[in-house]
Design an enzyme around this catalytic site. Structure first.
Site, PDB file in Angstrom:
ATOM      1  N   GLU B 176       0.704  -0.396  -0.113  1.00  0.00           N
ATOM      2  CA  GLU B 176      -0.098   0.215   0.220  1.00  0.00           C
ATOM      3  C   GLU B 176       1.321   1.358   0.389  1.00  0.00           C
ATOM      4  O   GLU B 176       2.191   1.345   0.161  1.00  0.00           O
ATOM      5  CB  GLU B 176      -0.564   0.124   1.116  1.00  0.00           C
ATOM      6  CG  GLU B 176      -0.306  -0.797   2.440  1.00  0.00           C
ATOM      7  CD  GLU B 176       0.953   0.576   3.369  1.00  0.00           C
ATOM      8  OE1 GLU B 176       1.006   1.516   3.056  1.00  0.00           O
ATOM      9  OE2 GLU B 176       1.721  -0.260   3.101  1.00  0.00           O
ATOM     10  N   GLU B 318       4.369  -0.469   0.620  1.00  0.00           N
ATOM     11  CA  GLU B 318       5.123  -0.342  -0.324  1.00  0.00           C
ATOM     12  C   GLU B 318       4.412  -1.466  -1.135  1.00  0.00           C
ATOM     13  O   GLU B 318       4.772  -2.087  -2.194  1.00  0.00           O
ATOM     14  CB  GLU B 318       5.915   0.015  -1.071  1.00  0.00           C
ATOM     15  CG  GLU B 318       6.110   1.715  -1.372  1.00  0.00           C
ATOM     16  CD  GLU B 318       7.757   2.007  -1.592  1.00  0.00           C
ATOM     17  OE1 GLU B 318       8.229   1.228  -2.359  1.00  0.00           O
ATOM     18  OE2 GLU B 318       7.103   3.665  -1.313  1.00  0.00           O
TER      19      GLU B 318
END
Lengths: 350, 350
Positions: B176, B318
């Protein structure tokens, strides 16, 4: 063996750490991975290091102690069979090295009963025959090898490091095979660390509790013979051909500015000998895994290594733990060369 | 969202473990790696699992709380800039996914200020635009999203899992991006675990001690609003669009028999919501890394996960931690398909 080890490049290491901090992420947010990238840079002496051409080197040798004492659940005949399996590309290290994009070199340092003819080898694997003898002598009863044998085995290892460097490899991952060699490694480490056998003896590839005790007794008897306690002397007295080759390879790997990735217990004990012989080798070493072998902790502490990269309960050897770390090293190197900086991102230059 | 999650195949899992034991090595000597291979087999329901076509999915969304309160050292404008950087292949996850041989999908779940035109994308990267809105509302003051928005975001995530499955991917690694989202994740986890904000608030991407305290106060005020504590209600009340998408993706990933590799803290909090919604999802989940974020421990404990695969101090998000585990999964799968058995070795069939 006389080697010149260049100092680890602290300046380049710090430069790489600063670049890691400047990349498009919060400083330090990739934790240990950032340090691994900078470590590669410091070993190689270049600010954009690489780990594109890794070489896995597996040193194999047989041990007199395995035949004379019940220190392992596997017969010594397994050593040559496993060397064949490495060569054929069907052992665990073959698979893990292949997945890591590494070439594999299997070095026969003295495997008893290995067929003399050509061994059929898989692609990306080379087998080097440099046997010092048909296995060491029983270290419980007498010195495992002569000083001359030990030196010769160290040269075999140094030559493997030179081949890797000359063939353009940019990192070496070291492992071993030899039925009985956790006994030898524990004996060498116990001697160098001045600790009783019971502190270093472990289950190896699968001894039960009584087996571990038998092994500890055998090791203690070997220690009680009262052999030399200098690093080279202890290695010859209690080690194995593959351990001596590992010591030579570690020293020469550092001399060639190669980052050296250590597998588990036996490689760790060999690294301890190498560092005692020449402390300048220490910064070139990365401990890949915490071995399932309990004595590994004492060895790592003596090497000043707080935490191996992985802690996954591996206890196979063969360089399997070291091979698992190679993709991480390549990724860490690519962060330095491929990522945008935060400044680029904030100023619309991506 | 109504999904049918097939039971994790315990029979195939046990069969794979037995094969691991029969391979040319002492049983269990590859530790956790053996379990990872068997886990892939159990998720995929096949005795020779694969991890050849991994897909990294990064869900991005903005958070009203980031603008209204000082809960992060980075301005909210960084979210769209990082999405561009993902697309361009120059962020940390771009590099790590590329090195792992994974394709990358970046899903805009509601990024404020992301340009409407085409974003130039690197090879192996696709950007999907499914914005629910220009960011959530300030969760300290009011519900972050409506129930309808939350459901829509979950569908966006489920569609990403379906695309991965339909495109032949065999494992998904989830991450994310969203400035402010450790605040949202901590709030959701605190509500579901019935714990005070101070237990879950952490430095995120780099708050100092006073910043962490400010964040804890903001989260506690959000909790004290007294919103719903059922999983979907808490997610809408306190979460983010990218978290809701993660929940939908995790559920649908399991429904499609995909092994789901979780990144750190925010993905972990989303997984907690998913497991509370449907406990059958649990065996499909692998925690890749122990996050540097202290609240991650409480989330993993609630998920019944003892130890993530890696513990390297990552706190970027991420999907970087998840991507680092992908080569290990592929290697574990190849052990099952490529290694000789010990029986083969002992009987000269190698």
């Amino acid at each position: 063996m006389d080697v010149h080890i260049p100092p680890f490049d602290e300046h380049i290491f710090n430069e790489a750490r600063m670049r890691m901090d400047a990349l498009a992420k919060p400083p330090g947010s990739l934790g240990r991975i950032e340090v691994l990238g900078a470590w590669l840079a410091g070993c190689q002496g270049q600010s954009r290091p690489t780990a594109e051409r890794p070489r896995v080197i597996v040193f194999a040798g047989d041990h007199g102690v395995a035949k004379a004492h019940q220190v392992t659940p596997y017969p010594a005949e397994v050593t040559p069979l496993m060397v064949r399996t490495f060569a054929a590309g069907r052992a665990a290290i073959s698979v893990l090295a292949g997945q890591a994009g590494a070439t594999v070199e299997v070095v026969d340092c003295g495997v008893n009963g290995l067929p003399l003819g050509n061994i059929p080898t898989a692609t990306r694997v080379q087998v080097v025959r440099s046997p010092i003898g048909p296995g060491t002598r029983d270290l419980v009863a007498e010195p495992a090898m002569t000083a001359a044998q030990c030196s010769a085995a160290m040269r075999v290892g140094a030559e493997a490091a030179d081949r890797a460097a000359n063939q353009g490899c940019d990192v070496i991952a070291l492992g071993e095979m030899g039925i009985g060699n956790t006994t030898a490694a524990a004996a060498v480490a116990a001697r160098l660390l001045a600790r009783p056998a019971a502190d270093l003896a472990g289950p190896g590839t699968g001894l039960d509790m009584a087996g571990v005790s038998r092994k500890a007794v055998a090791i203690q008897r070997a220690l009680d013979r009262g052999g030399p306690s200098d690093p080279a002397g202890a290695l010859a007295d209690l080690g194995g051909f593959e351990m001596a080759a590992l010591v030579g390879c570690i020293l020469q790997g550092a001399a060639r500015s190669l980052p050296v990735v250590l597998d588990g217990f036996i490689v760790g004990a060999s690294a301890l000998v190498a560092v005692r012989l020449d402390p300048r080798v220490r910064p070139y070493l990365l401990a890949a895994t915490r071995s399932g072998e309990p004595g590994h902790r004492a060895i790592l502490a003596a090497l000043g290594i707080d935490e191996p990269v992985l802690d996954l309960g591996l206890r196979l050897g063969e360089a399997t733990g070291a091979a698992l770390v190679l993709p991480m090293l390549r990724a860490a190197a690519h962060l330095l060369s491929d990522m945008a900086t935060l400044d680029d991102v904030l100023n619309g230059r991506v």
